[in-house]
Write an enzyme that holds these catalytic residues in place. Structure first.
Site: not given
Ligand code: NCD
Length: 309
Positions: A56-57, A86, A107, A135
Site C-alpha cells: 500500500r505505502t 555491497k 522505508r 509511519h
C-alpha cells in the site's frame, strides 16, 4: 503553510495544519472522481527507496506521483538490490539518490533512519516507516478516515488493538489523537508483552488524554466507537518462539461484530494476517479497504503541499 520533510506526526499537532491537509485530500478525491487532475508534480522525479516490504505505502505513493503528473524511480528491496548489499551506508545512498531526484520516500528498518536521512539529503524526505518508530503518512490517512467515517473524533471511545509495542502506525496515530485530548478515551488493548512504549504513554499523559491498558478485548467491546486493529509484527520479535506465543492474540470475527455497536467502525492499516476474519469484510462497519483507498488522496495532498504550497 510550508511542508518539507515528513518525519513524524508530531509535526502535525496543529488543528489548522491538519484541516488544510484534509481539505486538500478531499479536493484530490473529488478531482479524481470528476476526472479533473492537477499536474502539479510535472517535471518532478521522486524516488521510493524501500528497505522493507510494502504494498500500500509504496504503490499509493507511486500512484499519487503519477496522478499528479510526476515520475518515479523505485527500489522495493533496497537492502538486496541497491549498493547497500555491497555495504554502502544509508548516508551515502541518500546523498547520491537526492542528487538525482526531487524527493525521497524512505522505508527503512531502523527507528530514526528518516530523521537521519534528512541530514544527508538535498531534497525532501518522507518517512514511509522507520522500523518500530513511526509511519506518519499512514496515521494521517487513518485520521482522515476516522473523520470521514465517524464525522467527529471528539467524544469517541477508541480501541487500539494488537501490537502496540512494535506497531509504528499506532505510534504515529497516538500523537495525532493527542490533539483531541479531553474529548476522547483510548483503550490500549494488547498482551502485557506488547504494551505501548513509555514515551507514547508519557505523551498521552502530558496531553491529558484518558487511556486505559486492557488485555481482554471482550471487556470493552461494547463501549467502543472505533476498533483500530493491528498485526502482531512478527519481523520485530527477538525470536520465532516469542512470536508464536503471541500470534493470534486477537481475532475480530462474526461474534465480535454481534457485540459491537452498529455505529462503530473497524480499521486496520493492513496487511492483516488472522486478526480480522474474512467474514467481517462484508459488514458495512469494516472500513479498512476504504481506509487504504484514502491513502492515495492523503499522499497526493501531501506531495502537492510539499511542492506547491
Ligand atoms: C503497516 C506498516 O508497514 O507499518 N503497513 C502499512 O504501511 N499499511 C502495518 C504493518 O505492516 O503491519
Amino acid at each position: 503553510m510550508s511542508l518539507y520533510n515528513i518525519i513524524s506526526t508530531k509535526q502535525f499537532l496543529d488543528k489548522d495544519l491538519l484541516k488544510e491537509v484534509f481539505s486538500h485530500a478531499r479536493e484530490m478525491e473529488e478531482g479524481e472522481r470528476e476526472g479533473k487532475r492537477k499536474n502539479s508534480l510535472e517535471g518532478k522525479i521522486l524516488a521510493t527507496l524501500f528497505y522493507e516490504p510494502s504494498t500500500r505505502t509504496r504503490f499509493s505513493f507511486e500512484a499519487a506521483i503519477h496522478r499528479l503528473g510526476g515520475e518515479v524511480i523505485t527500489t522495493e528491496s533496497a537492502s538486496h538490490f541497491s549498493s547497500v548489499a555491497k555495504g554502502e551506508m544509508l548516508r551515502d545512498t541518500i546523498k547520491v539518490v537526492s542528487s538525482y531526484v526531487d524527493g525521497i520516500v524512505l522505508r527503512h528498518h531502523e527507528e530514526g533512519s528518516a530523521q537521519r536521512a534528512t541530514q544527508f539529503s538535498s531534497v525532501p524526505i518522507i518517512n514511509g516507516g522507520d522500523g518500530t518508530g513511526e509511519h506518519p503518512t499512514q496515521a494521517l490517512l487513518d485520521l482522515y478516515t476516522i473523520k470521514k467515517e465517524l464525522g467527529e473524533v471528539k467524544g469517541m471511545n477508541i480501541a487500539l488493538i494488537g501490537d502496540l509495542l512494535y506497531g509504528r502506525t499506532i505510534h504515529s496515530l497516538i500523537y495525532l489523537l493527542s490533539l483531541y485530548n479531553k474529548g476522547i478515551k483510548l483503550y490500549l488493548v494488547s498482551p502485557p508483552q506488547l504494551r505501548l512504549p513509555r514515551k507514547y504513554k508519557q505523551h498521552l499523559k502530558k496531553h491529558e488524554v484518558e487511556f486505559e491498558e486492557v488485555v481482554k478485548l471482550e471487556k470493552i467491546i461494547r463501549d467502543v466507537d472505533m476498533l483500530y486493529v493491528t498485526r502482531i509484527q512478527k519481523e520485530r520479535f527477538p525470536s520465532q518462539k516469542e512470536y508464536n506465543k503471541l500470534k493470534g492474540s486477537y481475532t475480530i470475527d462474526k461474534q465480535t461484530l454481534d457485540r459491537l455497536s452498529s455505529e462503530s467502525i473497524i480499521m486496520h492499516p493492513l496487511p492483516r494476517i488472522s486478526e480480522i476474519s474474512f467474514e467481517v469484510d462484508k459488514d458495512p462497519r469494516a472500513s479498512y479497504f476504504r481506509q487504504a483507498e484514502n491513502g492515495l488522496y492523503i499522499r497526493m495532498a501531501l506531495l502537492d503541499l510539499i511542492y506547491n504550497a
